[in-house]
Scaffold this motif. Structure first.
Motif, PDB file in Angstrom:
ATOM      1  N   ILE A  72     -43.851  13.900  13.248  1.00 25.70           N
ATOM      2  CA  ILE A  72     -43.538  15.320  13.488  1.00 25.70           C
ATOM      3  C   ILE A  72     -42.643  15.416  14.714  1.00 25.70           C
ATOM      4  O   ILE A  72     -43.016  14.986  15.802  1.00 25.70           O
ATOM      5  N   ARG A 105     -40.601  18.273   5.513  1.00 26.27           N
ATOM      6  CA  ARG A 105     -41.115  19.644   5.578  1.00 26.27           C
ATOM      7  C   ARG A 105     -40.744  20.236   6.923  1.00 26.27           C
ATOM      8  O   ARG A 105     -40.652  19.521   7.918  1.00 26.27           O
ATOM      9  N   SER A 107     -42.111  23.454   9.299  1.00 30.97           N
ATOM     10  CA  SER A 107     -43.092  24.536   9.464  1.00 30.97           C
ATOM     11  C   SER A 107     -42.766  25.308  10.732  1.00 30.97           C
ATOM     12  O   SER A 107     -42.358  24.725  11.736  1.00 30.97           O
ATOM     13  N   TYR A 109     -43.965  28.035  13.760  1.00 25.95           N
ATOM     14  CA  TYR A 109     -45.131  28.488  14.509  1.00 25.95           C
ATOM     15  C   TYR A 109     -44.691  29.419  15.631  1.00 25.95           C
ATOM     16  O   TYR A 109     -43.543  29.396  16.052  1.00 25.95           O
ATOM     17  N   MET A 115     -48.883  25.106  17.034  1.00 21.98           N
ATOM     18  CA  MET A 115     -48.267  23.994  16.309  1.00 21.98           C
ATOM     19  C   MET A 115     -49.093  22.715  16.444  1.00 21.98           C
ATOM     20  O   MET A 115     -49.372  22.039  15.462  1.00 21.98           O
ATOM     21  N   GLU A 119     -50.692  20.808  13.287  1.00 19.98           N
ATOM     22  CA  GLU A 119     -50.054  19.544  12.890  1.00 19.98           C
ATOM     23  C   GLU A 119     -50.834  18.307  13.317  1.00 19.98           C
ATOM     24  O   GLU A 119     -50.678  17.254  12.724  1.00 19.98           O
ATOM     25  N   ASN A 123     -49.767  13.115  15.194  1.00 19.59           N
ATOM     26  CA  ASN A 123     -48.518  13.077  14.420  1.00 19.59           C
ATOM     27  C   ASN A 123     -47.296  13.369  15.287  1.00 19.59           C
ATOM     28  O   ASN A 123     -46.195  12.957  14.960  1.00 19.59           O
ATOM     29  N   VAL A 124     -47.516  14.096  16.377  1.00 25.19           N
ATOM     30  CA  VAL A 124     -46.428  14.453  17.281  1.00 25.19           C
ATOM     31  C   VAL A 124     -46.176  13.311  18.262  1.00 25.19           C
ATOM     32  O   VAL A 124     -45.032  12.913  18.493  1.00 25.19           O
ATOM     33  N   ALA A 152     -42.001  22.590  13.581  1.00 22.12           N
ATOM     34  CA  ALA A 152     -42.585  21.256  13.420  1.00 22.12           C
ATOM     35  C   ALA A 152     -41.851  20.655  12.234  1.00 22.12           C
ATOM     36  O   ALA A 152     -41.954  21.143  11.111  1.00 22.12           O
ATOM     37  N   GLU A 154     -41.465  17.643   9.845  1.00 19.20           N
ATOM     38  CA  GLU A 154     -42.068  16.398   9.360  1.00 19.20           C
ATOM     39  C   GLU A 154     -40.948  15.507   8.851  1.00 19.20           C
ATOM     40  O   GLU A 154     -40.125  15.930   8.037  1.00 19.20           O
TER      41      GLU A 154
END
Length: 163
Positions: A72, A105, A107, A109, A115, A119, A123-124, A152, A154
């Motif tokens: 992410i 993807r 997303s 926020y 976020m 998420e 992952n970040v 975010a 992906e």
């Protein structure tokens, strides 16, 4: 005084012939500093032929992306990123290194906390706890940037880092 009456062409071709050895026309053009910087640091076209958006990353985040551990990428919702969508390609750049990714993807926020909760901090940045990530992100993007909205993104690594 030069006698151009014996020159076989017109006056312009005479001047070009006389000036060329000393100052080719393309050397006489004025370049802005930004243009020279772009010319001198331009990257060759990707050997994959993929058209990709370029984004700069700090080294510690770039290394995580290049290793496939960071999935992410966090950005604020700048106008130039509003059209970003799944299937787009991003080439992340750090110095002379770059890594090609595909967007899976995007997303949106309202803020960084929302976020990270949605998420998952791992992952970040899998090497940093949530509160540290929040502090780091807010150090990069001030409150006025966060107010634009948070993205975010992906990603999946397509081509490992190249120097």
């Amino acid at each position: 005084m030069l006698d151009i009456t014996t020159w076989p062409g017109d006056v312009d071709s005479f001047v070009d012939a006389m000036v060329w050895p000393f100052a080719p026309k393309h050397f006489c053009r004025s370049y802005t500093t930004a243009e020279l910087d772009r010319i001198m640091t331009a990257r060759p076209r990707s050997s994959t032929g993929v058209r990709a958006r370029e984004m700069n990353l700090y080294r510690r985040y770039f290394d995580l992306v290049a290793a496939g551990r960071k999935t992410i990428e966090v950005r604020v919702r700048y106008p130039n990123l509003r059209s970003l969508k799944a299937g787009d390609h991003i080439r992340f750049v750090c110095g002379r290194d770059d890594a090609l990714t595909r967007v899976k993807r995007v997303s949106r926020y309202g803020n960084f906390e929302e976020m990270l909760d949605a998420e998952g901090p791992a992952n970040v940045n899998p090497d940093s706890p949530r509160e540290q990530q929040l502090a780091d992100i807010r150090r990069i993007y001030g409150p006025e940037k966060e107010a634009l909205g948070v993205l975010a993104i992906e990603i999946e690594l397509l081509q490992p880092a190249t120097a």
